[in-house]
Design a protein around this motif. Structure first.
Motif, mmCIF file in Angstrom:
data_model
loop_
_atom_site.group_PDB
_atom_site.id
_atom_site.type_symbol
_atom_site.label_atom_id
_atom_site.label_comp_id
_atom_site.label_asym_id
_atom_site.label_seq_id
_atom_site.Cartn_x
_atom_site.Cartn_y
_atom_site.Cartn_z
ATOM 1 N N LEU A 168 0.863 -1.185 0.000
ATOM 2 C CA LEU A 168 0.000 0.000 0.000
ATOM 3 C C LEU A 168 0.900 1.236 0.000
ATOM 4 O O LEU A 168 1.792 1.361 0.858
ATOM 5 N N SER B 131 -3.303 17.950 -6.707
ATOM 6 C CA SER B 131 -4.580 17.658 -7.344
ATOM 7 C C SER B 131 -4.473 17.575 -8.865
ATOM 8 O O SER B 131 -5.424 17.177 -9.520
ATOM 9 N N ILE C 218 -3.022 13.559 -9.365
ATOM 10 C CA ILE C 218 -3.356 12.579 -8.330
ATOM 11 C C ILE C 218 -3.927 11.297 -8.935
ATOM 12 O O ILE C 218 -3.639 10.193 -8.465
ATOM 13 N N ASN C 219 -4.678 11.438 -10.004
ATOM 14 C CA ASN C 219 -5.226 10.252 -10.659
ATOM 15 C C ASN C 219 -4.129 9.473 -11.375
ATOM 16 O O ASN C 219 -4.094 8.240 -11.329
ATOM 17 N N ASP C 220 -3.226 10.189 -12.011
ATOM 18 C CA ASP C 220 -2.081 9.535 -12.648
ATOM 19 C C ASP C 220 -1.289 8.738 -11.626
ATOM 20 O O ASP C 220 -0.839 7.620 -11.895
ATOM 21 N N ALA D 226 -2.323 7.482 -8.790
ATOM 22 C CA ALA D 226 -3.067 6.298 -8.366
ATOM 23 C C ALA D 226 -2.944 5.189 -9.408
ATOM 24 O O ALA D 226 -2.636 4.036 -9.080
ATOM 25 N N ASN D 227 -3.154 5.537 -10.667
ATOM 26 C CA ASN D 227 -3.133 4.496 -11.696
ATOM 27 C C ASN D 227 -1.735 3.954 -11.973
ATOM 28 O O ASN D 227 -1.580 2.767 -12.249
ATOM 29 N N ALA E 295 -0.661 -0.899 -4.478
ATOM 30 C CA ALA E 295 -2.009 -0.404 -4.210
ATOM 31 C C ALA E 295 -1.921 1.028 -3.697
ATOM 32 O O ALA E 295 -1.281 1.275 -2.676
ATOM 33 N N PRO E 296 -2.549 1.981 -4.377
ATOM 34 C CA PRO E 296 -2.474 3.363 -3.931
ATOM 35 C C PRO E 296 -3.576 3.698 -2.942
ATOM 36 O O PRO E 296 -4.673 3.142 -3.006
ATOM 37 N N VAL E 297 -3.294 4.617 -2.025
ATOM 38 C CA VAL E 297 -4.365 5.268 -1.282
ATOM 39 C C VAL E 297 -3.972 6.724 -1.104
ATOM 40 O O VAL E 297 -2.817 7.026 -0.824
ATOM 41 N N MET E 298 -4.935 7.601 -1.332
ATOM 42 C CA MET E 298 -4.719 9.026 -1.185
ATOM 43 C C MET E 298 -5.555 9.496 0.001
ATOM 44 O O MET E 298 -6.772 9.295 0.021
ATOM 45 N N ALA E 299 -4.916 10.110 0.969
ATOM 46 C CA ALA E 299 -5.643 10.586 2.146
ATOM 47 C C ALA E 299 -4.839 11.717 2.734
ATOM 48 O O ALA E 299 -3.624 11.586 2.899
ATOM 49 N N ALA F 133 -6.546 14.121 5.200
ATOM 50 C CA ALA F 133 -7.194 14.760 6.347
ATOM 51 C C ALA F 133 -6.322 14.545 7.578
ATOM 52 O O ALA F 133 -5.860 13.426 7.837
ATOM 53 N N GLU G 154 -6.936 11.567 9.857
ATOM 54 C CA GLU G 154 -6.755 10.154 9.519
ATOM 55 C C GLU G 154 -5.392 9.759 8.982
ATOM 56 O O GLU G 154 -5.106 8.571 8.847
ATOM 57 N N MET H 277 -3.812 6.015 8.437
ATOM 58 C CA MET H 277 -3.662 5.431 7.102
ATOM 59 C C MET H 277 -2.229 4.996 6.852
ATOM 60 O O MET H 277 -1.979 3.918 6.309
ATOM 61 N N VAL I 241 -9.287 12.287 -6.498
ATOM 62 C CA VAL I 241 -8.539 11.302 -7.284
ATOM 63 C C VAL I 241 -9.280 10.981 -8.578
ATOM 64 O O VAL I 241 -8.706 10.974 -9.666
ATOM 65 N N THR J 190 -9.793 3.606 8.226
ATOM 66 C CA THR J 190 -9.418 4.486 9.342
ATOM 67 C C THR J 190 -10.675 4.777 10.158
ATOM 68 O O THR J 190 -11.790 4.802 9.619
ATOM 69 N N ARG K 70 -12.874 7.588 8.672
ATOM 70 C CA ARG K 70 -13.765 7.236 7.554
ATOM 71 C C ARG K 70 -15.001 6.497 8.069
ATOM 72 O O ARG K 70 -16.129 6.787 7.667
ATOM 73 N N ARG L 127 -8.309 -2.305 3.187
ATOM 74 C CA ARG L 127 -6.903 -1.896 3.206
ATOM 75 C C ARG L 127 -6.770 -0.730 2.241
ATOM 76 O O ARG L 127 -6.931 -0.918 1.036
#
Lengths: 269, 269, 269
Positions: free
Chosen positions: A19, A26, A29-31, A33-34, A42-46, A48, A51, A55, B27, B101, B104, B138
């Motif tokens: 992960l 912004s 950010i999609n690029d 992730a992909n 595995a991507p996760v964007m967070a 806040a 959290e 994360m 994203v 998290t 969330r 995850r």
């Protein structure tokens, strides 16, 4: 560096599927992730503040990218980065636009001071600015460095205590002593927004499965660059190149990478 | 469910072209906008507290997605959601990363408590967490559920008072009593960022033109899944699949959908 | 307007590669970055109050787009816009969704009052609302104008003191006196999210290298529209059209543009 090492690290990414927690801009950010998925992770964007510490605790790497930074986002980077440091999760920092505005330069210095950054991945201008030896940045594009690129990268690595991954026609990866020159890639990558950010994401995926961040960074840039070479072959322009770039990284075989990774060690092993 | 029902709902979306107001993550926000257009509807993204109540008043559905939530965004979701409830505009909630998290999970519970959610569209892990019967998440990926998937979805629907649309290799749509199993789709959809978010957007377009949210959700997932099947046929990797996914949904004919929608009702009508 | 003028301006963009500073929405921010590169310019996106005045000082144009506006972002637009005005950097404003909510309409009026806007690029509904002669906007889509489109655009230009670039099947560009009708383009551009935003970005690139903002805006829309015509030829749907749109703008030759730009001056020069 033997191509087999690069291929073995790509295999480890795909097998472990780490992960990769991003706090990023912004625009791309999609690029990010992909491309992380295409690399096998595995991507996760967070971002806040509530959290990010939770994360990053589940992540194999943390990627910080200041491309569209805000004060709140930098605070979240500090929270996530400190937790990552406590847990031994490697942190990749992409100092997008350092040198273009005082706010960006000061933010990068603040992150470097407060956090233990594993890999500092920037373009030549950014690394030159951060090395203190001279570099120019216009918007988010490199304007080049004052002196020798390899020496600039080494000086930056020594000054910051990080592995520096300086991207360009030839990427320079160094921990201040060892130097890897990564000669994979294609000029089409410069005519597409986000390839620098994507390189940091792929680096995050690789450092998540390796102990040696210099080797992992060089391998990541070689794999990403090799995908770029293959993608350029059939592209009709920057956006069909983009489509092919994701496809080629996802479909890159270990054989192809082992045979075509071009990572040189000009000063020996 | 007869394929003609699915096709008729797609026709209604294209004819009425409902406005689908999104408050969503950064994203996949562009993917959500474009897939909404491909479905035949009109997207608008707006999350300023100053305007969300006005914007949702013109909309046929509201899609809330917590993929990159912030406190300010959640406040806007509550404002928009309350106005939507007052006006009878159906609200689709995508609980991205619930369970990953505490922030969330707590946010989703807060939204479920404060708002009348029409459809809760999540992956198996998220739905398991929200059902209280056990699920793991995850980052933003499902780690699966503890017990039987269909029973998990039904329990979640009963506990939350929503239609649950649980996506996976087979999608489960249920209002707690009726159960629809949607067998359209392709594994390539799992190797692309944003397909879950896009599924929520398409669901928003369909519930905007239908009274029965369970039927509309099943039809939306069947149409989106069918586009995925067709897209996978010629794709060379995840990004050419992505290009084809938008093209195929935009070009999906009623005949094709009526003939290939696979929505089963295992417990009868 | 002779096609050679349009081609000469595209050549100037590619030669000078102006930096185009965007403060823009999160939906199409990546599209805006990539289309700016395809036009031959260099994009930078920055919206932190701490840095926008510094960033715009290095730019050739500033593009403000309120597609996903927030109070903080509007404050940054005002800071950047004032600095741009001080430095003579032309400002392009895209009033996305003006008329859809009071917040958007009021924000556009506030920006028009506080700043010297060079080009106001909107769809027909937005321009009608801002002209005060009547227009309707649903979400971010034009619902058309009450009266004659050309007179609406002229009235808006006179009322706001800007060059108005009103996009549609035929684009109308006017400074209140001169009128250019740009007949390039393809209906596929309406079935893709972000083409309006991209048009503003391309306009930003062109006004950065020209003194006459009306001529530059007409040329920008002609070049972008010509790329759309070429892209539509081989597209199989909205997303393959999108891929081709970026490729075609990047690869557009001066000969093709000089020969196919269709900018008419119905009331003479």
């Amino acid at each position: 560096m033997d191509g087999a090492i690069t291929a073995a690290l790509l295999a480890a990414v795909r097998e472990q599927r780490p992960l990769v927690h991003h706090i990023t801009n912004s625009v791309t950010i999609n690029d990010c992730a992909n491309i992380t998925i295409s690399a096998g992770a595995a991507p996760v964007m967070a971002e806040a503040a509530e959290e990010v510490a939770d994360m990053v605790a589940a992540a194999g790497a943390l990627v910080l990218n200041i491309g569209t930074l805000s004060a709140a986002q930098v605070d979240a980077m500090l929270i996530a980065g400190r937790r990552a440091n406590d847990l031994g999760v490697p942190v990749v920092l992409d100092p997008v636009g350092a040198g273009a505005t005082p706010f960006r330069t000061a933010t990068v210095r603040r992150l470097l001071d407060a956090l233990d950054i594993a890999v500092l991945k920037g373009n030549a201008g950014e690394i030159g600015v951060l090395a203190g030896t001279g570099g120019s940045v216009r918007g988010v594009d490199s304007g080049g460095v004052t002196g020798d690129p390899v020496e600039t990268a080494r000086e930056c690595a020594r000054a910051t205590g990080t592995v520096v991954a300086m991207t360009g026609a030839v990427d320079v990866v160094t921990d201040g002593k060892r130097v890897y020159l990564v000669k994979n890639g294609n000029p089409a990558m410069d005519r597409l927004s986000g390839t620098g950010c994507m390189a940091a994401s792929v680096t995050g995926a690789f450092v998540a499965v390796a102990d040696d961040c210099a080797v992992a960074s060089a391998a990541a840039l070689a794999a990403f660059g090799r995908a770029g070479e293959r993608a350029a072959a059939g592209a009709r322009g920057p956006y069909s190149f983009r489509t092919a770039l994701f496809d080629e990284l996802a479909g890159l075989t270990f054989e192809d990478l082992a045979g075509h990774a071009r990572v040189e060690e000009p000063y020996g092993v």
